[in-house]
Design an enzyme around this catalytic site. Sequence first.
Site, mmCIF file in Angstrom:
data_model
loop_
_atom_site.group_PDB
_atom_site.id
_atom_site.type_symbol
_atom_site.label_atom_id
_atom_site.label_comp_id
_atom_site.label_asym_id
_atom_site.label_seq_id
_atom_site.Cartn_x
_atom_site.Cartn_y
_atom_site.Cartn_z
ATOM 1 N N THR A 132 0.823 -1.215 0.000
ATOM 2 C CA THR A 132 0.000 0.000 0.000
ATOM 3 C C THR A 132 0.854 1.260 0.000
ATOM 4 O O THR A 132 2.000 1.239 0.457
ATOM 5 C CB THR A 132 -0.897 -0.020 1.268
ATOM 6 O OG1 THR A 132 -1.482 1.251 1.443
ATOM 7 C CG2 THR A 132 -0.094 -0.338 2.518
ATOM 8 N N ASP A 133 0.253 2.358 -0.455
ATOM 9 C CA ASP A 133 0.949 3.655 -0.385
ATOM 10 C C ASP A 133 1.004 4.175 1.053
ATOM 11 O O ASP A 133 1.757 5.101 1.348
ATOM 12 C CB ASP A 133 0.260 4.696 -1.295
ATOM 13 C CG ASP A 133 -1.200 4.971 -0.947
ATOM 14 O OD1 ASP A 133 -1.765 4.273 -0.073
ATOM 15 O OD2 ASP A 133 -1.786 5.883 -1.564
ATOM 16 N N GLU A 134 0.202 3.561 1.956
ATOM 17 C CA GLU A 134 0.126 4.090 3.319
ATOM 18 C C GLU A 134 1.444 3.924 4.078
ATOM 19 O O GLU A 134 1.661 4.573 5.093
ATOM 20 C CB GLU A 134 -1.047 3.448 4.083
ATOM 21 C CG GLU A 134 -2.339 3.696 3.349
ATOM 22 C CD GLU A 134 -3.609 3.338 4.106
ATOM 23 O OE1 GLU A 134 -3.596 3.345 5.344
ATOM 24 O OE2 GLU A 134 -4.618 3.066 3.436
ATOM 25 N N TYR A 158 -1.984 -0.602 10.909
ATOM 26 C CA TYR A 158 -2.087 -1.249 9.598
ATOM 27 C C TYR A 158 -0.873 -0.921 8.729
ATOM 28 O O TYR A 158 -0.185 -1.828 8.240
ATOM 29 C CB TYR A 158 -3.381 -0.811 8.880
ATOM 30 C CG TYR A 158 -3.373 -1.118 7.390
ATOM 31 C CD1 TYR A 158 -3.344 -2.432 6.932
ATOM 32 C CD2 TYR A 158 -3.378 -0.085 6.444
ATOM 33 C CE1 TYR A 158 -3.313 -2.708 5.557
ATOM 34 C CE2 TYR A 158 -3.360 -0.362 5.081
ATOM 35 C CZ TYR A 158 -3.321 -1.676 4.641
ATOM 36 O OH TYR A 158 -3.292 -1.949 3.296
ATOM 37 N N LYS A 162 2.182 -3.348 7.302
ATOM 38 C CA LYS A 162 2.477 -3.534 5.868
ATOM 39 C C LYS A 162 3.927 -3.109 5.582
ATOM 40 O O LYS A 162 4.626 -3.750 4.803
ATOM 41 C CB LYS A 162 1.509 -2.721 4.999
ATOM 42 C CG LYS A 162 0.076 -3.224 4.983
ATOM 43 C CD LYS A 162 -0.092 -4.613 4.386
ATOM 44 C CE LYS A 162 0.176 -4.683 2.899
ATOM 45 N NZ LYS A 162 -0.151 -6.017 2.338
#
Length: 354
Positions: A132-134, A158, A162
Amino acid sequence: MILVTGGAGFIGSNFVLDWLTQSDEPVINLDVLTYAGNLENLTDLSGDPRHLFVHGDIGNFDLVAKLLADHKPHAVINFAAESHVDRSIHGPEDFIQTNIVGTFRLLEAVRAYWSNLEGESKGSFRFLHVSTDEVYGSLGKDDPAFRETNRYEPNSPYSASKAASDHLVRAYHHTYGLPVLTTNCSNNYGPYHFPEKLIPLVIHNALAGKPLPIYGDGQQIRDWLYVKDHCSAIRRVLEAGRVGETYNIGGWNEKPNLEVVHTLCTILDELSPRVDGKPYEEQITYVKDRPGHDRRYAIDASKIERELGWRPAETFDTGIRKTVRWYLDNQAWVSNVTSGTYRQWLDKNYEARA
Ligand code: NAD
Ligand code: TYD
């Protein structure tokens, strides 16, 4: 043959369905079926000998080792994860377990399998990790979009879990030579999206006459990508990505949340008007913000375009319209996933925000 993990979830099921429309290469689909995993997403494949569903955990080394030995896939695509930021705030443990420990065990099983391959099978094998970009944290209003070279600055349990999994994948390449690829994608939307996430939740609540909850001021920005475009990008990276590289995937569609919700209301006013004739936006309700809420995500997807020639096919306008139509046409799917434990989640997440 390819092995897909988490292929009963939102993106994984779209990927498996798309893969089998484009190729006859069979898929083994390993999924533990958490609340987010749903075999109903795959009913179009029932009886299709090209799809083998296996109920199990990516953290089960023996199971994964046996699947690899029996089926000898030439690629593993890892979608399996706990994926919802709000759930990670209420209960981070499952995120650590699946996203970090699970990915580690999966990597161990894949490494053991790959080490024993020879010649062309060894050279062409790939482990593609879907991220993810998060992991890059939050951007200010005028900051340039995330590039692959940005520092990792995850802010939620989260995104931290990741980020840890991405680091493990990277380390397995540098230390053991495992031929890995990592993709970091922005927010997806489209069919089979579980209605705990903003877009399907708003469609579902609007039609049910319930409040449309906007966290904080609704000016947080996300960069939306239609899920089928994410799937085509993953296929392209698998086919031609350079081993050990990471690729950012995004739709060039930055939108504040409030604008997304207004767009959904306008489309619903047109396609499924309220019986009282009033606009859906009357249901918009401002609620307490998410703790540590990232203000802006934006992806610079120029590397994947330059190196692999990939660009999204959908604009936000075309993709969001398809999405609303899908939800209107698939109300039975929505009813099934919003029964039972889904209600407990809503109570937990939204009661404290009132
Ligand atoms: P999802 O929550 O809809 O699906 C996850 C799937 O993984 C479910 O089917 C679940 O049953 C399965 N799963 C969970 N733990 C497992 C385990 N231990 N073993 C086997 N299966 C397990 O998630 P999604 O939105 O489809 O996301 C898929 C991947 O893409 C995730 O890795 C996520 O981090 C990443 N991603 C998602 C988005 C997004 O907008 N949804 C954006 C970028 C990246
Ligand atoms: P979400 O779909 O949970 O994805 P992510 O947190 O991974 O970006 O949320 C998208 C944005 O919408 C995010 O800024 C939080 C916001 N949001 C709301 O305003 N209300 C809601 O009820 C939900 C679920 C999300």
